[in-house]
Design a protein around this motif. Structure first.
Motif, short mmCIF file in Angstrom:
data_model
loop_
_atom_site.label_atom_id
_atom_site.label_comp_id
_atom_site.label_asym_id
_atom_site.label_seq_id
_atom_site.Cartn_x
_atom_site.Cartn_y
_atom_site.Cartn_z
N THR A 93 0.84 -1.19 0.00
CA THR A 93 0.00 0.00 0.00
C THR A 93 0.88 1.25 0.00
OG1 THR A 93 -0.09 -0.19 2.40
CG2 THR A 93 -2.00 -0.97 1.19
N MET A 94 2.20 1.01 0.03
CA MET A 94 3.11 2.14 0.21
C MET A 94 3.11 3.06 -1.01
SD MET A 94 6.76 1.81 1.93
CE MET A 94 7.76 1.49 0.51
N ASP A 95 3.08 2.48 -2.20
CA ASP A 95 3.12 3.33 -3.39
C ASP A 95 1.71 3.55 -3.95
OD1 ASP A 95 2.86 0.75 -4.12
OD2 ASP A 95 4.53 0.71 -5.55
N ARG A 96 0.70 3.30 -3.12
CA ARG A 96 -0.68 3.55 -3.57
C ARG A 96 -1.34 4.53 -2.60
NH1 ARG A 96 -0.01 -2.24 -4.94
NH2 ARG A 96 -0.03 -2.22 -7.22
N LEU A 97 -2.09 5.46 -3.14
CA LEU A 97 -2.67 6.51 -2.31
C LEU A 97 -4.00 6.11 -1.69
CD1 LEU A 97 -2.15 9.78 -4.37
CD2 LEU A 97 -1.14 9.21 -2.15
N GLN A 98 -4.87 5.52 -2.52
CA GLN A 98 -6.24 5.23 -2.09
C GLN A 98 -6.72 3.98 -2.83
OE1 GLN A 98 -8.46 8.78 -3.17
NE2 GLN A 98 -7.22 9.12 -4.99
N THR A 181 -18.01 -13.50 -4.86
CA THR A 181 -18.19 -12.83 -3.58
C THR A 181 -16.88 -12.15 -3.19
OG1 THR A 181 -19.73 -14.55 -2.92
CG2 THR A 181 -18.81 -13.23 -1.15
N VAL A 182 -16.95 -10.91 -2.73
CA VAL A 182 -15.74 -10.22 -2.25
C VAL A 182 -15.85 -10.06 -0.74
CG1 VAL A 182 -14.31 -8.16 -2.37
CG2 VAL A 182 -15.53 -8.95 -4.42
N ARG A 183 -14.82 -10.59 -0.04
CA ARG A 183 -14.80 -10.45 1.42
C ARG A 183 -13.62 -9.59 1.85
NH1 ARG A 183 -16.23 -16.55 2.38
NH2 ARG A 183 -13.98 -16.86 2.40
N LYS A 184 -13.85 -8.78 2.87
CA LYS A 184 -12.75 -8.02 3.48
C LYS A 184 -12.72 -8.39 4.95
CE LYS A 184 -12.76 -3.33 3.98
NZ LYS A 184 -12.63 -1.94 3.47
N GLN A 238 -7.12 -0.96 3.05
CA GLN A 238 -5.93 -0.30 3.58
C GLN A 238 -5.02 -1.31 4.25
OE1 GLN A 238 -7.64 2.68 6.08
NE2 GLN A 238 -8.60 1.21 7.45
N ARG A 239 -3.90 -0.78 4.77
CA ARG A 239 -2.89 -1.65 5.38
C ARG A 239 -3.51 -2.66 6.34
NH1 ARG A 239 1.64 1.87 8.07
NH2 ARG A 239 -0.16 3.03 8.75
N GLY A 240 -3.07 -3.89 6.19
CA GLY A 240 -3.51 -4.92 7.13
C GLY A 240 -4.75 -5.67 6.69
N ASP A 241 -5.52 -5.11 5.76
CA ASP A 241 -6.76 -5.78 5.35
C ASP A 241 -6.47 -7.08 4.59
OD1 ASP A 241 -8.47 -3.93 6.43
OD2 ASP A 241 -8.69 -2.76 4.57
N LEU A 242 -7.34 -8.07 4.83
CA LEU A 242 -7.29 -9.33 4.07
C LEU A 242 -8.46 -9.32 3.09
CD1 LEU A 242 -6.26 -12.27 3.58
CD2 LEU A 242 -7.91 -13.00 5.31
#
Ligand code: OOG
Ligand code: MG
Length: 265
Positions: A93-98, A181-184, A238-242
């Motif tokens: 996620t470091m080189d991505r803003l959003q 299906t999309v899970r977060k 964001q950071r940490g999300d699976l």
């Protein structure tokens, strides 16, 4: 602003991890043609830095996606080799803003195809395989607030993509109504089916061939990847999300990497 000035502005903003404001708003004369010229100039900048073109993507081919960003026309962008993310790994996620994620169907071409008169039958013949895919978007425009010409010049927010293994091509007739299906972090965020993409994602490839002929006078080559467009609205992460994208025959997943803290002194 000329197309190459627009391209440079976007290129520098990506490298500098900055957002910019809509230039379509500031330059109402900016046409779709000019925006594709800017996109092409951006591709040239990347190629000059050693990037390799490996395919194309369609965007805004489903109602869900059009509503997502309030742009109601399908568009295309290019894919570079460095955008491919290894399967089921970590995503930076470091080189991505959003960053946002969307489930898609990808097809691979087994032969060259080009021209504004190409038919669906010819597209079907040129496709060699199809697999589940996911795309990672990132926009130069804060909160994905852009107009049509902005997002075209910004290479349709392309940032990364992951390809699955499950063979969709041999069961294409059933694919359209298959559930994804999309899970977060274990929670279902959205569900959909490939029919959301123009009724059949193959029609998206057809539209791509026509757009490439119209705006770029080029076609698709054997071995190229095509992302046919988001099936559902995109899901921010964001950071940490699976993230898990679940198909009947394959689950694709990644974790957004917790970046190491680098001390500034
Ligand atoms: C534009 C890119 C859309 C898709 O699959 O519809 C796209 C955006 O939403 O930022 O890639
Ligand atoms: Mg997409």
């Amino acid at each position: 602003m000329t197309p190459s000035q627009v391209a440079k502005l976007i290129h520098d903003a990506r490298i500098g991890r900055r957002t910019i404001s809509s230039f379509a708003e500031a330059t109402p004369a900016l046409t779709l043609d000019t925006a594709y010229q800017a996109q092409h100039a951006g591709l040239e900048l990347c190629l000059a830095e050693g990037d390799v073109l490996c395919g194309y993507k369609m965007g805004l081919t489903s109602r869900a996606k059009q509503r997502d960003v309030n742009v109601h026309e399908s568009i295309h962008g290019y894919l570079l080799e460095r955008m491919e993310i290894p399967k089921n790994g970590l995503v930076s996620t470091m080189d991505r803003l959003q960053p946002r994620l969307e489930p898609e169907v990808a097809v691979m071409l087994r032969k060259h195809i080009s021209g504004k008169d190409v038919t669906l039958r010819e597209v079907r013949d040129a496709v060699g395989s199809a697999v589940p895919a996911l795309e990672i978007l990132d926009s130069r425009f804060n909160n994905f607030q852009f107009e049509l010409a902005d997002v075209v010049a910004d290479n349709t927010s392309a940032s990364g993509f992951m390809l699955g293994d499950w063979d969709l091509w041999s069961r294409w007739e059933q694919v359209r109504l298959m559930g994804v299906t999309v899970r977060k972090n274990g929670e279902v965020m959205t569900t959909g089916a490939p029919a959301a993409v123009l009724g059949d994602p193959l029609l998206s490839v057809l539209e791509l061939v026509h757009q490439l002929a119209k705006y770029e006078n080029r076609g698709l080559e054997a071995g190229m990847v095509v992302l046919t467009g988001g099936i559902t609205a995109s899901i921010p992460f964001q950071r940490g999300d699976l993230i898990e994208v679940v198909w009947p025959g394959e689950t694709m997943s990644f974790r957004a990497k917790e970046e190491e803290h680098v001390p500034s002194h």
